[in-house]
Design an enzyme around this catalytic site. Structure first.
Site, PDB file in Angstrom:
ATOM      1  CG  HIS A 197      -1.900   1.163   1.177  1.00  0.00           C
ATOM      2  ND1 HIS A 197      -3.080   1.097   0.471  1.00  0.00           N
ATOM      3  CD2 HIS A 197      -1.851   2.396   1.718  1.00  0.00           C
ATOM      4  CE1 HIS A 197      -3.731   2.242   0.593  1.00  0.00           C
ATOM      5  NE2 HIS A 197      -2.997   3.047   1.347  1.00  0.00           N
ATOM      6  CG  ASP A 231     -11.972  -6.012   7.376  1.00  0.00           C
ATOM      7  OD1 ASP A 231     -13.141  -5.891   6.988  1.00  0.00           O
ATOM      8  OD2 ASP A 231     -11.639  -6.689   8.370  1.00  0.00           O
ATOM      9  CG  LEU A 232      -9.503  -1.130   0.763  1.00  0.00           C
ATOM     10  CD1 LEU A 232      -8.900  -2.053  -0.293  1.00  0.00           C
ATOM     11  CD2 LEU A 232     -10.373  -0.062   0.110  1.00  0.00           C
ATOM     12  CG  ASP A 233      -5.787  -0.366   1.633  1.00  0.00           C
ATOM     13  OD1 ASP A 233      -5.264  -1.274   0.962  1.00  0.00           O
ATOM     14  OD2 ASP A 233      -6.230   0.684   1.136  1.00  0.00           O
ATOM     15  CD  GLU A 234      -9.557  -1.452   8.331  1.00  0.00           C
ATOM     16  OE1 GLU A 234      -9.960  -2.336   9.112  1.00  0.00           O
ATOM     17  OE2 GLU A 234     -10.153  -0.371   8.152  1.00  0.00           O
TER      18      GLU A 234
END
Length: 289
Positions: A197, A231-234
């Site tokens: 990311h 869970d997006l970018d988590e």
């Protein structure tokens, strides 16, 4: 490091495990390996007081075969409620790289595989564009163009899973792949898909993170390599890296510096995963460097 089971001094194994923490785990593991002629060359362990779990990574040289080790390890795992994995140390992990148009992360991984003995084998590149086809060809890597639209996304993800099965893929790397994977696909790839990311998570999520960072006048820019989850970018963070900047930097400067940070963080995360140095601890990771 050995990459086969047939060496004069024995096989170089790497054993990783996790289980509820209790006395006697290290003694039991070391004793089992010693009983099978094992010479431990590296050992790291950690007990997490928060989760109550114990984590261990051991490199050992032994003339014992996989079958001779797996039986006793299975019995030990039952005794300690243990999850474990045994692999040949240094064996290249079969890796599928997903990309879109940015080439820096793919190029870095392919170069490190070739010149720095990064223990992966990139078996294919999959992209929703054709921009990376020439780079893949330069490194002699098969390229698959799988376009993605809202209407074709289910079919595209089905094709991706077909390639994972056909190519016996062990690790999927999202090297600036600008598509959000469905929750179902994330679940299918749980623990074996790494994303880079382009910001120092959890800050500046979503689109145009460098523009967001520039607008806030940040003094550090960064990148985060993490496992992919629904869970997006988590997902659990494996590695982060930063670069110091000041008010003189433009958005374009931040993008260029950020790409360098991204490739460094991703390469370390991929290496540590391939070397079995990353163990999952709930939403966190234990990284034995």
């Amino acid at each position: 490091m050995a990459t086969t089971d047939d060496t004069a001094s024995g096989t170089h194994w790497v054993l990783t495990l996790s289980c509820p923490d209790r006395p006697g785990i290290v003694h039991a593991v070391a004793g089992l390996l010693a009983e099978h002629g094992g010479n431990i060359t590296e050992s790291q362990q950690f007990g997490d007081a928060l989760s109550g779990l114990f984590f261990m990574r051991v490199q050992v040289t032994s003339a014992a075969s996989r079958a001779e080790l797996e039986g006793p390890l299975t019995e030990l795992a039952q005794r300690f409620s243990m999850d474990w994995e045994l692999d040949v140390s240094g064996r290249p992990v079969r890796t599928l790289v997903l990309g879109s148009t940015a080439a820096h992360c793919l190029n870095d991984l392919a170069f490190r595989q070739r010149s720095e003995k990064l223990p992966i084998e990139i078996v294919a590149v999959v992209s929703n564009h054709t921009v990376l086809a020439e780079l893949a060809a330069f490194y002699g890597i098969d390229f698959h163009h799988v376009p993605v639209t809202a209407a074709t996304k289910p079919a595209a993800e089905a094709r991706l899973l077909e390639l994972v099965e056909e190519l016996d893929v062990e690790l999927v790397v999202l090297a600036r792949y600008m598509q959000i994977l469905s929750p179902d696909l994330c679940a299918r790839l749980a623990g074996r898909a790494i994303n880079i990311h382009h910001s120092f998570l959890p800050s500046f999520k979503g689109a145009r993170p460098y523009a967001q960072a520039h607008d806030r006048g940040v003094k550090l820019i960064g990148a985060t390599a993490h496992y992919v989850t629904g869970d997006l970018d988590e997902g659990p963070i494996i590695e982060q890296d930063v670069e110091r900047v000041d008010h003189t930097r433009t958005v374009e400067d931040l993008v260029a510096l950020g790409q360098d940070v991204e490739r460094r963080a991703l390469a370390r995360a991929v290496r540590w995963h391939a070397e079995h140095r990353v163990l999952l601890d709930g939403h966190r990771t234990i990284v034995f460097r």
